[in-house]
Design a protein around this motif. Structure first.
Motif, PDB file in Angstrom:
ATOM      1  N   LEU A 129      -7.163   7.138  -9.072  1.00  0.00           N
ATOM      2  CA  LEU A 129      -7.204   5.719  -8.721  1.00  0.00           C
ATOM      3  C   LEU A 129      -5.824   5.242  -8.249  1.00  0.00           C
ATOM      4  CD1 LEU A 129      -8.930   3.159  -8.615  1.00  0.00           C
ATOM      5  CD2 LEU A 129      -8.269   2.736 -10.982  1.00  0.00           C
ATOM      6  N   LEU A 130      -4.772   5.647  -8.952  1.00  0.00           N
ATOM      7  CA  LEU A 130      -3.417   5.292  -8.522  1.00  0.00           C
ATOM      8  C   LEU A 130      -3.115   5.885  -7.146  1.00  0.00           C
ATOM      9  CD1 LEU A 130      -1.485   5.724 -11.873  1.00  0.00           C
ATOM     10  CD2 LEU A 130      -1.945   3.577 -10.680  1.00  0.00           C
ATOM     11  N   GLY A 131      -3.516   7.132  -6.935  1.00  0.00           N
ATOM     12  CA  GLY A 131      -3.316   7.766  -5.633  1.00  0.00           C
ATOM     13  C   GLY A 131      -4.071   7.052  -4.530  1.00  0.00           C
ATOM     14  N   LEU A 132      -5.309   6.643  -4.831  1.00  0.00           N
ATOM     15  CA  LEU A 132      -6.092   5.918  -3.833  1.00  0.00           C
ATOM     16  C   LEU A 132      -5.495   4.543  -3.554  1.00  0.00           C
ATOM     17  CD1 LEU A 132      -9.702   6.943  -4.894  1.00  0.00           C
ATOM     18  CD2 LEU A 132      -8.361   7.779  -2.940  1.00  0.00           C
ATOM     19  N   LEU A 133      -4.867   3.951  -4.551  1.00  0.00           N
ATOM     20  CA  LEU A 133      -4.163   2.691  -4.334  1.00  0.00           C
ATOM     21  C   LEU A 133      -3.013   2.898  -3.348  1.00  0.00           C
ATOM     22  CD1 LEU A 133      -3.675  -0.293  -5.001  1.00  0.00           C
ATOM     23  CD2 LEU A 133      -2.332   0.465  -6.967  1.00  0.00           C
ATOM     24  N   ILE A 134      -2.302   3.996  -3.490  1.00  0.00           N
ATOM     25  CA  ILE A 134      -1.219   4.313  -2.551  1.00  0.00           C
ATOM     26  C   ILE A 134      -1.785   4.524  -1.150  1.00  0.00           C
ATOM     27  CG2 ILE A 134       0.531   6.044  -1.961  1.00  0.00           C
ATOM     28  CD1 ILE A 134       0.984   6.346  -5.018  1.00  0.00           C
ATOM     29  N   VAL A 135      -2.930   5.216  -1.046  1.00  0.00           N
ATOM     30  CA  VAL A 135      -3.584   5.413   0.254  1.00  0.00           C
ATOM     31  C   VAL A 135      -3.977   4.063   0.844  1.00  0.00           C
ATOM     32  CG1 VAL A 135      -5.636   6.353   1.393  1.00  0.00           C
ATOM     33  CG2 VAL A 135      -4.367   7.758  -0.238  1.00  0.00           C
ATOM     34  N   ALA A 136      -4.530   3.177   0.015  1.00  0.00           N
ATOM     35  CA  ALA A 136      -4.911   1.841   0.494  1.00  0.00           C
ATOM     36  C   ALA A 136      -3.692   1.078   1.001  1.00  0.00           C
ATOM     37  CB  ALA A 136      -5.614   1.066  -0.619  1.00  0.00           C
ATOM     38  N   LEU A 137      -2.567   1.223   0.302  1.00  0.00           N
ATOM     39  CA  LEU A 137      -1.344   0.572   0.762  1.00  0.00           C
ATOM     40  C   LEU A 137      -0.910   1.116   2.112  1.00  0.00           C
ATOM     41  CD1 LEU A 137       0.684   0.349  -2.561  1.00  0.00           C
ATOM     42  CD2 LEU A 137      -0.295  -1.548  -1.259  1.00  0.00           C
ATOM     43  N   LYS A 138      -1.037   2.418   2.304  1.00  0.00           N
ATOM     44  CA  LYS A 138      -0.684   3.013   3.598  1.00  0.00           C
ATOM     45  C   LYS A 138      -1.560   2.436   4.687  1.00  0.00           C
ATOM     46  CE  LYS A 138      -0.247   7.120   6.402  1.00  0.00           C
ATOM     47  NZ  LYS A 138       0.284   6.310   7.463  1.00  0.00           N
ATOM     48  N   LEU A 139      -2.865   2.368   4.404  1.00  0.00           N
ATOM     49  CA  LEU A 139      -3.778   1.813   5.401  1.00  0.00           C
ATOM     50  C   LEU A 139      -3.443   0.361   5.718  1.00  0.00           C
ATOM     51  CD1 LEU A 139      -7.122   3.388   4.172  1.00  0.00           C
ATOM     52  CD2 LEU A 139      -5.914   3.906   6.308  1.00  0.00           C
ATOM     53  N   ALA A 140      -3.103  -0.401   4.695  1.00  0.00           N
ATOM     54  CA  ALA A 140      -2.772  -1.814   4.895  1.00  0.00           C
ATOM     55  C   ALA A 140      -1.462  -1.975   5.667  1.00  0.00           C
ATOM     56  CB  ALA A 140      -2.678  -2.528   3.548  1.00  0.00           C
ATOM     57  N   LEU A 141      -0.510  -1.076   5.423  1.00  0.00           N
ATOM     58  CA  LEU A 141       0.796  -1.193   6.059  1.00  0.00           C
ATOM     59  C   LEU A 141       0.835  -0.640   7.476  1.00  0.00           C
ATOM     60  CD1 LEU A 141       3.130  -0.212   3.099  1.00  0.00           C
ATOM     61  CD2 LEU A 141       2.825  -2.486   4.095  1.00  0.00           C
ATOM     62  N   LYS A 142       0.122   0.459   7.690  1.00  0.00           N
ATOM     63  CA  LYS A 142       0.283   1.160   8.967  1.00  0.00           C
ATOM     64  C   LYS A 142      -0.992   1.242   9.787  1.00  0.00           C
ATOM     65  CE  LYS A 142       4.225   3.483   7.491  1.00  0.00           C
ATOM     66  NZ  LYS A 142       5.232   4.355   7.842  1.00  0.00           N
ATOM     67  N   GLY A 143      -2.137   1.160   9.130  1.00  0.00           N
ATOM     68  CA  GLY A 143      -3.406   1.262   9.835  1.00  0.00           C
ATOM     69  C   GLY A 143      -3.780   2.626  10.279  1.00  0.00           C
TER      70      GLY A 143
END
Length: 143
Positions: A129-143
């Motif tokens: 879940l923490l890792g997926l949160l980091i992935v979500a942040l990447k998607l939000a920041l960079k697309g």
């Protein structure tokens, strides 16, 4: 988690993005490892524990997983051209390897501490879940 954070926080890289990301991962791992070693040794001194070579080596070994965790994502970036990946694909590969390592290390630590299979699964789920949160942040920041 540190390696995954480095990957998403890398921002725009220069003329040699893969080499820069590999160095950024490894050097960040070294810096955090040294910071943890320093904190442990400083804490030992505050507790009036004598610092001899044995104590220093023990602390260095104890904190070694921090540095070790940066190696697989760095290797993933280094070999990504052999897989035909562009720079963005290399970044995603490194991020996936970092998250997988995070989940794997959490399960190994839980197992080593004698956790039940249920607690091991919970540890893996929380780290995923923490890792997926980091992935979500990447998607939000960079697309």
């Amino acid at each position: 988690m540190l390696a995954a954070s480095v990957v998403i926080g890398a921002g725009s890289l220069g003329a040699f993005p893969r080499a820069e990301l590999v160095l950024l991962l490894l050097l960040t791992g070294v810096v955090f490892w040294l910071a943890h070693v320093h904190a442990q040794l400083f804490g030992a001194r505050l507790a009036q524990q004598a610092l001899d070579r044995r104590v220093v080596l023990h602390v260095c070994r104890h904190e070694w997983p921090i540095l070790k965790a940066a190696v697989p994502p760095a290797v993933a970036v280094a070999v990504s051209p052999l897989l035909g990946l562009d720079v963005e694909g290399s970044v995603w590969l490194a991020l996936c390897v970092a998250v997988a390592g995070q989940v794997g290390w959490s399960m190994a630590a839980a197992r080593r501490s004698g956790a039940t299979p249920r607690l091991m699964a919970a540890s893996a789920a929380v780290n995923l879940l923490l890792g997926l949160l980091i992935v979500a942040l990447k998607l939000a920041l960079k697309g």
